[in-house]
Design an enzyme around this catalytic site. Structure first.
Site, PDB file in Angstrom:
ATOM      1  N   GLU A   1     -18.094 -19.893 -26.795  1.00  0.00           N
ATOM      2  CA  GLU A   1     -17.226 -20.085 -25.629  1.00  0.00           C
ATOM      3  C   GLU A   1     -16.744 -18.718 -25.137  1.00  0.00           C
ATOM      4  O   GLU A   1     -16.486 -18.522 -23.953  1.00  0.00           O
ATOM      5  CB  GLU A   1     -16.026 -20.985 -25.969  1.00  0.00           C
ATOM      6  CG  GLU A   1     -15.358 -21.540 -24.732  1.00  0.00           C
ATOM      7  CD  GLU A   1     -14.368 -22.647 -25.023  1.00  0.00           C
ATOM      8  OE1 GLU A   1     -14.382 -23.666 -24.314  1.00  0.00           O
ATOM      9  OE2 GLU A   1     -13.557 -22.500 -25.965  1.00  0.00           O
TER      10      GLU A   1
ATOM     11  N   LYS B   1     -15.785 -31.345 -16.792  1.00  0.00           N
ATOM     12  CA  LYS B   1     -14.474 -32.009 -16.797  1.00  0.00           C
ATOM     13  C   LYS B   1     -14.177 -32.595 -15.420  1.00  0.00           C
ATOM     14  O   LYS B   1     -13.737 -33.741 -15.303  1.00  0.00           O
ATOM     15  CB  LYS B   1     -13.369 -30.986 -17.093  1.00  0.00           C
ATOM     16  CG  LYS B   1     -13.144 -30.644 -18.534  1.00  0.00           C
ATOM     17  CD  LYS B   1     -11.798 -29.909 -18.614  1.00  0.00           C
ATOM     18  CE  LYS B   1     -11.661 -29.102 -19.875  1.00  0.00           C
ATOM     19  NZ  LYS B   1     -10.456 -28.283 -19.888  1.00  0.00           N
TER      20      LYS B   1
HETATM   21  C1  G6Q Z   1     -10.446 -22.691 -25.916  1.00  0.00           C
HETATM   22  C2  G6Q Z   1     -10.577 -23.577 -24.775  1.00  0.00           C
HETATM   23  C3  G6Q Z   1     -10.506 -25.051 -25.082  1.00  0.00           C
HETATM   24  C4  G6Q Z   1      -9.105 -25.605 -25.243  1.00  0.00           C
HETATM   25  C5  G6Q Z   1      -9.175 -27.131 -25.206  1.00  0.00           C
HETATM   26  C6  G6Q Z   1      -7.838 -27.787 -25.410  1.00  0.00           C
HETATM   27  O1  G6Q Z   1     -10.430 -21.502 -25.878  1.00  0.00           O
HETATM   28  O2  G6Q Z   1      -9.688 -23.197 -23.798  1.00  0.00           O
HETATM   29  O3  G6Q Z   1     -11.247 -25.384 -26.228  1.00  0.00           O
HETATM   30  O4  G6Q Z   1      -8.527 -25.154 -26.419  1.00  0.00           O
HETATM   31  O5  G6Q Z   1      -9.722 -27.537 -23.975  1.00  0.00           O
HETATM   32  O6  G6Q Z   1      -6.937 -27.400 -24.425  1.00  0.00           O
HETATM   33  P1  G6Q Z   1      -5.426 -27.749 -24.550  1.00  0.00           P
HETATM   34  O7  G6Q Z   1      -4.879 -27.053 -25.745  1.00  0.00           O
HETATM   35  O8  G6Q Z   1      -4.784 -27.291 -23.278  1.00  0.00           O
HETATM   36  O9  G6Q Z   1      -5.335 -29.242 -24.717  1.00  0.00           O
END
Ligand code: G6Q
Length: 540
Positions: A353, A504
């Site tokens: 990522e 998404k």
């Molecule tokens: C990580 C990404 C992603 C994120 C999730 C959960 O670096 O940004 O994996 O952690 O989408 O997001 P939330 O913590 O906002 O629910």
């Protein structure tokens, strides 16, 4: 020619690669009896043997020059100083502040963030102590016997990995579960044997708007209220970890039970923030602080060690060497430690990522391949499945072996057997077995090609004393900074993740189309539309 490929060190590496690509590790070792000890580095309690890589002293000199020409030193300083290096989101990337010592000063917009980091850590520790001691009880006064972390991606993989990794140090009188998937099976299976009166949910979400996490959190709230018969129970059974106090309050969680972190902590860099609350509940505040101490040791090593002896820099540069000059598509991470079973999955997010990017910081296409695919399984299990490809397949897969000298569960000769295997794998990959060696064993001529191992397959071996909380912190920080090093070479932003947005957004568009009989044909491509129609038919 791009800025990257125009760098003198890049061009020199390209020419150098043409000269050394055919050189065999057998010859490199034969020519230099001290190679195994010379091409090794030690920092923050981690020993890295990188001698079984297809490099000469000249390769290493040029790779370090590439790091210099890429401005790695200045980029490291910019990160540690809290500059907005996550340029596409206009934020700092300051996970290093999460493990800074209490007296340190790291400024974001002129304000020192270290005191707030420690204030949250202290609140987490006080809460963890109350739960662990039994002082914090459920709505009906019963002790908390199960903790369920609800989160996904960066709000799940770190705590889930760390819980398994540190199970040896954890409270075995409580169950710890991790629910991430919007597939209801995840929630249902995680809670089916739990008593609502004794269950604590941690809703972990930086944004507190993530579809999957909010769906699971709502189902958890219904499960709890149904089980305990009153909405009032929510206060004693739900806490939140988030940056979004307004949404936390709207959900019905008392802001006094919210543990904060900040927009300068990326999800995949957050396991040492309040996102680690489940970890702290499992292992206690002292072990959690030791984990942070391990991160900090590697941070200091990364910031201060000369590149030629800097573990994350060396590992990052070697990853670039194989990805861009040898065309390697993947890296296998192979921990010889059962407690690290989820470590490869955790690293997949951290590496891919972060560095699965196609444009540079200024938006131009990257002139070289970026992140390889990271994957792996604990040894020795993998040896009996996919290692065949590592040894005799047609692809080059550099491997990272991870091992610990002292077992956490000494039992007979198991640990020596385990270590014998990890050492044997690195040796077999590097040196292989020539056709003459196979013939000398009396193997029938028609089988000789099948029994031959070409070798020359590179690996790193990371050897640590013992899997402690501090050791885990060192390992994670090692990979974080290796990822940073690679990103600096490619001049990409390792801290954003726009690539997860499109799917998404399209899912949000499809949700209402599945809710009821959609009016007319949905406006998608013919494949997606046909699948929607088929789903609606089969669902009936
Ligand atoms: C990580 C990404 C992603 C994120 C999730 C959960 O670096 O940004 O994996 O952690 O989408 O997001 P939330 O913590 O906002 O629910």
């Amino acid at each position: 020619m791009s800025a990257l490929t125009a760098r003198p060190a890049w061009q020199a590496l390209a020419a150098h690669h043409r000269q050394v690509r055919g050189v065999h590790l057998r010859d490199l070792f034969a020519a230099d009896p001290g190679r195994g000890e010379r091409l090794a580095a030690e920092g923050a309690g981690v020993y890295l043997d990188y001698s079984k890589n297809r490099v000469t002293d000249e390769t290493l000199r040029l790779l370090v020059r590439l790091a210099d020409e890429s401005g790695l030193r200045a980029r490291i300083e910019a990160m540690f100083r809290g500059e907005r290096i996550n340029a596409t989101e206009g934020r700092a990337a300051l996970h290093v502040a999460l493990r800074a010592p209490a007296g340190a000063a790291i400024l974001v917009d002129g304000a020192n963030v270290v005191p707030q980091v420690h204030a949250v850590l202290d609140r987490m520790a006080a809460f963890a102590e109350r739960v662990r001691s039994g002082a914090w009880t459920g709505h009906g006064g019963k002790r908390i016997a199960a903790v369920v972390n609800i989160g996904i991606g960066g709000s799940d993989l770190g705590p889930a990995m760390a819980y398994r990794a540190l199970a040896h140090y954890s409270d075995r009188t409580r169950a710890f579960r991790f629910v991430s998937n919007v597939d209801a099976t995840d929630f249902v299976e995680a809670t089916r044997d739990l008593d609502p009166a004794q269950t604590l949910f941690i809703v972990s979400s930086k944004t507190f708007t993530t579809q999957e996490t909010m769906a699971n959190a709502r189902s958890a709230r219904e499960w709890l209220v149904r089980g305990l018969g009153t909405q009032a129970a929510v206060a004693k059974h739900f806490v939140a970890v988030s940056t979004n106090a307004a949404e936390v309050a709207r959900f019905g969680i008392d802001p006094a039970n919210m543990f904060e972190f900040w927009d300068w902590v990326g999800g995949r860099y957050s396991m040492d923030s309040a996102i680690g609350l489940a970890t702290m509940l499992a292992v206690g505040a002292d072990h959690f602080r030791a984990l942070l101490g391990g991160f900090r040791e590697m941070d200091e090593h990364f910031r201060s060690a000369p590149f030629a002896r800097n573990l994350p820099v060396l590992m990052g540069l070697l990853a670039v060497w194989y990805a861009d000059f040898f065309g390697a598509q993947s890296v296998a991470v192979l921990p010889y430690e059962q407690y690290l079973a989820r470590f490869p999955a955790y690293l997949q997010q951290l590496t891919m990522e972060s560095n699965g990017k196609h444009v540079t910081l200024d938006g131009a296409p990257v002139a070289a391949d970026t992140s390889p695919v990271y994957w792996g399984e604990p040894g020795t299990n993998g040896q009996h499945s996919f290692y065949q490809l590592l040894h005799q397949g047609t692809r080059l897969v550099p491997c990272d072996f991870i091992a610990f000298a002292q077992p956490l569960n000494p039992l007979g000769d198991h640990h020596d057997l385990l270590i014998a295997n990890v050492l044997a794998q690195g040796e077999a990959l590097a040196f292989g077995r020539t056709a003459d060696e196979v013939r000398a064993e009396g193997v029938a001529e028609r089988l000789v090609p099948h029994r031959t191992f070409e070798g020359n397959r590179p690996s790193n071996t990371l050897l640590l004393e013992r899997l402690t909380p501090a050791a885990l912190g060192r390992l994670v920080a090692l990979y974080e900074h290796s990822v940073f090093t690679q990103a600096a070479i490619w001049d990409i932003n390792p801290f954003d993740q726009w690539g997860v947005e499109l799917g998404k957004a399209l899912a949000q568009r499809i949700v209402p189309e599945l809710a009821a009989a959609p009016p007319g044909a949905p406006a998608h491509d013919s494949s997606t539309s046909a699948l929607i129609r088929r789903y609606l038919q089969l669902r009936r």
